[in-house]
Design a protein around this motif. Structure first.
Motif, mmCIF file in Angstrom:
data_model
loop_
_atom_site.group_PDB
_atom_site.id
_atom_site.type_symbol
_atom_site.label_atom_id
_atom_site.label_comp_id
_atom_site.label_asym_id
_atom_site.label_seq_id
_atom_site.Cartn_x
_atom_site.Cartn_y
_atom_site.Cartn_z
ATOM 1 N N ASN A 342 32.836 43.782 42.845
ATOM 2 C CA ASN A 342 33.534 44.802 42.056
ATOM 3 C C ASN A 342 32.829 45.067 40.726
ATOM 4 O OD1 ASN A 342 36.165 45.630 43.463
ATOM 5 N ND2 ASN A 342 36.168 43.398 43.688
ATOM 6 N N GLY A 370 39.398 43.240 42.601
ATOM 7 C CA GLY A 370 39.939 42.587 43.779
ATOM 8 C C GLY A 370 41.424 42.342 43.636
ATOM 9 N N ASP A 375 36.671 37.938 41.684
ATOM 10 C CA ASP A 375 35.508 38.729 42.067
ATOM 11 C C ASP A 375 34.272 37.847 41.980
ATOM 12 O OD1 ASP A 375 34.128 41.067 42.824
ATOM 13 O OD2 ASP A 375 33.605 41.495 40.751
ATOM 14 N N ASP A 431 39.894 45.137 47.977
ATOM 15 C CA ASP A 431 39.680 45.677 46.630
ATOM 16 C C ASP A 431 40.296 47.075 46.480
ATOM 17 O OD1 ASP A 431 38.102 43.395 46.328
ATOM 18 O OD2 ASP A 431 36.268 44.463 46.879
#
Length: 438
Positions: A342, A370, A375, A431
């Motif tokens: 992410n 997430g 992450d 996500d």
């Protein structure tokens, strides 16, 4: 707008919390236990066991104890470190993620031991969520935990998607993954409640499908290792085991026609789409026009970020707009920086935004995080890019391209106030990407 993006993301995460989801599928009333669409009469039940694995399993177990109370005879779950809750009847083990540790093996051993006690009149409730592939592990004969850890690490760095990784993991298990837990639980009835962290929600891949018939084979696992050029990088014991499977010297994972699945019932109760719908409702409440683009976002994070920025540039819908995407990208790690998919997505988006929007006043806000609050191997759930992040980067002479090249997104956003830190969310449905266009 950053606060709005955070509210929208948070609304999505809240909608897939176990305390909202499980009561719709589980209740005890009038001497009947209802699990999904199945009813069990009290006289027909001997014991009720609870098992579980995943980042959401402790929250799911807590809710199950709230609903069923003293009717639970015994249970064991495993969750990630710092994700547990105090439980009354169900034993909770914490273990490592995304690479298993000794506690992951302990959890597997204890769960098998509990299930071996189950008989024909017992009901086993399985609470399954993402993260279980690492948290619940068994070592096949001749394979050490340290050797399994090598495989997990190599897969994580390879760019393989979660379904591919789980195909390999299922065939490096001799008693848990790929439906094998059902062989131990037989002849008890097993009812599983599942939160999906896999694109398309394939039940046999989520958490490596411990209670679901497996469609994949040793040949599939071998082909994935070949695809990512990992065969020559793995311990000899791993190769030997997989080749034994290819030669039918080791039994395949159980397939859909296996009789153990006649008493297995699986319910998908939480998905990325549920989270996106809730995020869209919050966006509407905040006076944005929401557009759900996809719940199947996948591919290399930096490529997908660039594609998204190009889409945003061409967006001709009503404004202010909120574009929503869900799924799970991958990162092929080439350099020793710190980050997660992410954060890498957000940083790649920022590089593209800097080129596309010379006037920072018009820049969209892009958040990628997430739903599990994690992450990569970092303390962040993800990152957000907005005008403030761009300004801090400029003031501190931080070159976003350089940090992206080093896979070092965490250090970039840590210096530009762009990290999103939620702590454990106790759920996991992949996500969410939020784009706010003024």
């Amino acid at each position: 707008m950053r606060n709005d993006a955070l509210k929208i993301f948070t609304a999505g995460v809240r909608a897939v919390q176990p305390q909202y989801l499980l009561p719709r599928h589980m209740r005890w009333q009038h001497d009947q236990l209802q699990l999904g669409d199945r009813l069990f009469n009290k006289p027909d039940i001997n014991k009720v066991y609870v098992i579980g694995a995943g980042k959401a399993s402790a929250a799911m177990a807590r809710e199950t104890e709230t609903i069923l109370g003293s009717r639970i005879d015994a249970g064991i779950i495993v969750t990630k470190y710092e994700h547990s809750f105090p439980l009354k009847t169900i034993q909770c083990i914490e273990a490592a993620h995304p690479v298993p540790d000794d506690n992951s093996v302990l959890a597997g051993r204890e769960m098998i031991r509990l299930l071996k006690n189950a008989d024909e009149k017992d009901v086993v409730i399985a609470l399954i969520s993402g993260g279980a592939s690492a948290l619940l592990v068994d070592c096949p004969p001749g394979i050490l935990l340290s050797e399994l850890q090598v495989v997990f690490n190599k897969l994580l760095q390879s760019g393989a998607n979660i379904e591919e990784m789980n195909t390999v993991r299922k065939h490096l298990s001799a008693g848990i993954k790929g439906g094998q837990l059902m062989r131990t639980a037989w002849p008890a009835t097993v009812v599983s409640f599942i939160l999906s962290d896999v694109i398309g929600d394939p039940l046999d891949s989520i958490a490596s499908g411990p209670t679901v018939a497996d469609r994949s084979t040793f040949a599939d696992a071998w082909e994935i290792l070949r695809k990512y050029r990992l065969v020559d990088k793995l311990p000899v014991s791993i190769i030997r085991w997989l080749q034994s499977g290819l030669n039918a010297a080791v039994a395949e994972t159980p397939k859909p026609d296996d009789p153990v699945f006649t008493k297995s019932f699986n319910y998908l109760i939480g998905t990325n789409r549920v989270a996106l719908d809730a995020a869209a409702a919050m966006a509407r409440e905040l006076h944005y026009t929401p557009v759900i683009i996809t719940d199947c976002l996948q591919g290399e994070a930096r490529d997908k970020a660039r594609e998204l920025v190009a889409y945003v540039q061409q967006f001709a819908g009503p404004r202010p707009a909120c574009l929503l995407l869900g799924g799970e990208t991958t990162v092929t790690i080439k350099n020793p920086g710190k980050g997660g998919r992410n954060q890498e997505f957000a940083l790649a988006a920022m590089v593209a935004l800097q080129q596309a929007y010379p006037d920072t006043d018009q820049i969209p806000v892009i958040l990628s995080a997430g739903t599990d609050g994690t992450d990569g191997p970092t303390n962040a759930a993800g990152a957000v890019v907005d005008k403030g992040v761009l300004q801090l980067a400029a003031q501190r002479a931080l070159l976003s391209e350089k940090y992206l090249e080093q896979n070092d997104s965490w250090n970039f956003f840590n210096q530009t106030n762009g990290l999103i830190i939620t702590g454990p969310t106790h759920t996991n449905v992949m996500d969410i990407v939020v784009v706010l266009i003024p």
